[in-house]
Design a protein around this motif. Sequence first.
Motif, short mmCIF file in Angstrom:
data_model
loop_
_atom_site.label_atom_id
_atom_site.label_comp_id
_atom_site.label_asym_id
_atom_site.label_seq_id
_atom_site.Cartn_x
_atom_site.Cartn_y
_atom_site.Cartn_z
N GLN A 168 0.83 -1.21 0.00
CA GLN A 168 0.00 0.00 0.00
C GLN A 168 0.87 1.26 0.00
O GLN A 168 0.57 2.23 -0.70
CB GLN A 168 -0.95 0.00 1.20
CG GLN A 168 -1.91 1.18 1.21
CD GLN A 168 -2.81 1.21 -0.01
OE1 GLN A 168 -3.52 0.25 -0.27
NE2 GLN A 168 -2.78 2.30 -0.76
N LEU A 169 1.94 1.25 0.77
CA LEU A 169 2.85 2.39 0.78
C LEU A 169 3.44 2.64 -0.60
O LEU A 169 3.53 3.79 -1.06
CB LEU A 169 3.97 2.18 1.80
CG LEU A 169 3.59 2.30 3.27
CD1 LEU A 169 4.71 1.79 4.15
CD2 LEU A 169 3.23 3.74 3.60
N LEU A 170 3.84 1.57 -1.28
CA LEU A 170 4.39 1.73 -2.63
C LEU A 170 3.34 2.28 -3.60
O LEU A 170 3.66 3.12 -4.45
CB LEU A 170 4.95 0.39 -3.13
CG LEU A 170 6.21 -0.08 -2.43
CD1 LEU A 170 6.56 -1.51 -2.85
CD2 LEU A 170 7.37 0.87 -2.68
N GLN A 171 2.09 1.84 -3.45
CA GLN A 171 1.02 2.40 -4.30
C GLN A 171 0.82 3.88 -4.00
O GLN A 171 0.64 4.69 -4.92
CB GLN A 171 -0.27 1.62 -4.09
CG GLN A 171 -0.26 0.24 -4.70
CD GLN A 171 -1.51 -0.55 -4.37
OE1 GLN A 171 -2.44 -0.06 -3.73
NE2 GLN A 171 -1.54 -1.81 -4.79
N ASP A 172 0.84 4.24 -2.72
CA ASP A 172 0.68 5.64 -2.33
C ASP A 172 1.83 6.50 -2.86
O ASP A 172 1.61 7.62 -3.32
CB ASP A 172 0.58 5.77 -0.81
CG ASP A 172 -0.69 5.15 -0.24
OD1 ASP A 172 -1.64 4.87 -1.01
OD2 ASP A 172 -0.72 4.92 0.99
N ILE A 173 3.03 5.96 -2.80
CA ILE A 173 4.19 6.69 -3.33
C ILE A 173 4.03 6.87 -4.85
O ILE A 173 4.29 7.94 -5.38
CB ILE A 173 5.50 5.96 -2.98
CG1 ILE A 173 5.76 6.05 -1.47
CG2 ILE A 173 6.68 6.53 -3.77
CD1 ILE A 173 6.86 5.15 -0.95
N GLY A 174 3.57 5.82 -5.54
CA GLY A 174 3.32 5.92 -6.97
C GLY A 174 2.28 6.97 -7.30
O GLY A 174 2.40 7.68 -8.30
N ALA A 175 1.28 7.10 -6.45
CA ALA A 175 0.24 8.12 -6.68
C ALA A 175 0.80 9.53 -6.55
O ALA A 175 0.29 10.47 -7.19
CB ALA A 175 -0.93 7.90 -5.71
N LEU A 176 1.84 9.71 -5.76
CA LEU A 176 2.45 11.03 -5.63
C LEU A 176 2.97 11.56 -6.97
O LEU A 176 2.94 12.76 -7.22
CB LEU A 176 3.60 11.01 -4.63
CG LEU A 176 3.27 10.85 -3.16
CD1 LEU A 176 4.56 10.68 -2.35
CD2 LEU A 176 2.47 12.03 -2.66
N ILE A 177 3.43 10.66 -7.81
CA ILE A 177 4.00 11.06 -9.11
C ILE A 177 2.98 11.80 -9.94
O ILE A 177 3.29 12.75 -10.66
CB ILE A 177 4.49 9.82 -9.89
CG1 ILE A 177 5.57 9.08 -9.11
CG2 ILE A 177 5.01 10.22 -11.27
CD1 ILE A 177 5.93 7.74 -9.72
N GLU A 178 1.74 11.35 -9.86
CA GLU A 178 0.67 11.90 -10.70
C GLU A 178 0.01 13.12 -10.11
O GLU A 178 -0.80 13.76 -10.77
CB GLU A 178 -0.37 10.80 -10.94
CG GLU A 178 0.22 9.60 -11.64
CD GLU A 178 -0.66 8.37 -11.52
OE1 GLU A 178 -1.79 8.46 -11.01
OE2 GLU A 178 -0.18 7.29 -11.94
N THR A 179 0.32 13.43 -8.87
CA THR A 179 -0.32 14.56 -8.19
C THR A 179 0.36 15.86 -8.57
O THR A 179 1.55 16.05 -8.25
CB THR A 179 -0.24 14.36 -6.66
OG1 THR A 179 -0.78 13.09 -6.33
CG2 THR A 179 -0.99 15.46 -5.93
N PRO A 180 -0.34 16.74 -9.28
CA PRO A 180 0.29 18.02 -9.63
C PRO A 180 0.61 18.82 -8.35
O PRO A 180 -0.17 18.79 -7.40
CB PRO A 180 -0.75 18.74 -10.46
CG PRO A 180 -1.84 17.77 -10.72
CD PRO A 180 -1.70 16.63 -9.75
N PRO A 181 1.74 19.49 -8.34
CA PRO A 181 2.08 20.30 -7.15
C PRO A 181 1.12 21.47 -7.01
O PRO A 181 0.54 21.92 -7.98
CB PRO A 181 3.50 20.77 -7.44
CG PRO A 181 3.64 20.69 -8.91
CD PRO A 181 2.72 19.61 -9.39
N ARG A 182 0.97 21.94 -5.80
CA ARG A 182 0.10 23.10 -5.55
C ARG A 182 0.78 24.36 -5.96
O ARG A 182 1.92 24.58 -5.91
CB ARG A 182 -0.25 23.18 -4.08
CG ARG A 182 -1.10 22.06 -3.63
CD ARG A 182 -1.55 22.34 -2.24
NE ARG A 182 -1.47 21.10 -1.48
CZ ARG A 182 -1.70 21.03 -0.21
NH1 ARG A 182 -1.98 22.10 0.46
NH2 ARG A 182 -1.64 19.90 0.42
#
Length: 182
Positions: A168-182
């Motif tokens: 789950q942590l690895l999936q969450d880290i992967g999701a960070l890549i797609e999150t545009p910065p604020r």
Amino acid sequence: MGRRKSIDPQQLLDAAERVVAQMGAARLTLDAVAAEAGVSKASVVYDFQSKAGLIQAVVERAVARDNAFNREAAKGFNQDALLRGRIAAAAQPFPEAFQPVALALCAAMAQDPQLRAPIQHNQAQILAEIQQQATHPRSALLAYLALEGMKLLESLDYVQWPAAQRQQLLQDIGALIETPPR
């Protein structure tokens, strides 16, 4: 006239890793590596010149192996490939047999800037490549920091995540890549 027996430097490095795992890098000796490899001390000196040269070669080989493993995992990705590959590669935890070697090498690197140099150079290259490939460079940097922090905690044996939580942590880290910065 006899022919000189060819000794594979990789076998000497394997022997050095076993000695480091048993005794630590600080107590590694060329004699101990030679005995572990079943060769003469002169053979070890011929290939690595000194204890420092031998430990440096062990560190450099570990970096090269890690890079090759991560690059292989990156082949299946198009966008943000290097970082996604490193996350995919992290799904396989650090080999347990190498953990004592990693801990001993970390201790040796803490006291020797020359031993840290290959790691520092490699990290600079990885960070530059990740930033260059990234759709969202800041997000990719945060994901890389999270990934490497997780792996460092594990390799230093500070934390061992249960398999499901680790995934789950690895999936969450992967999701960070797609999150545009604020």
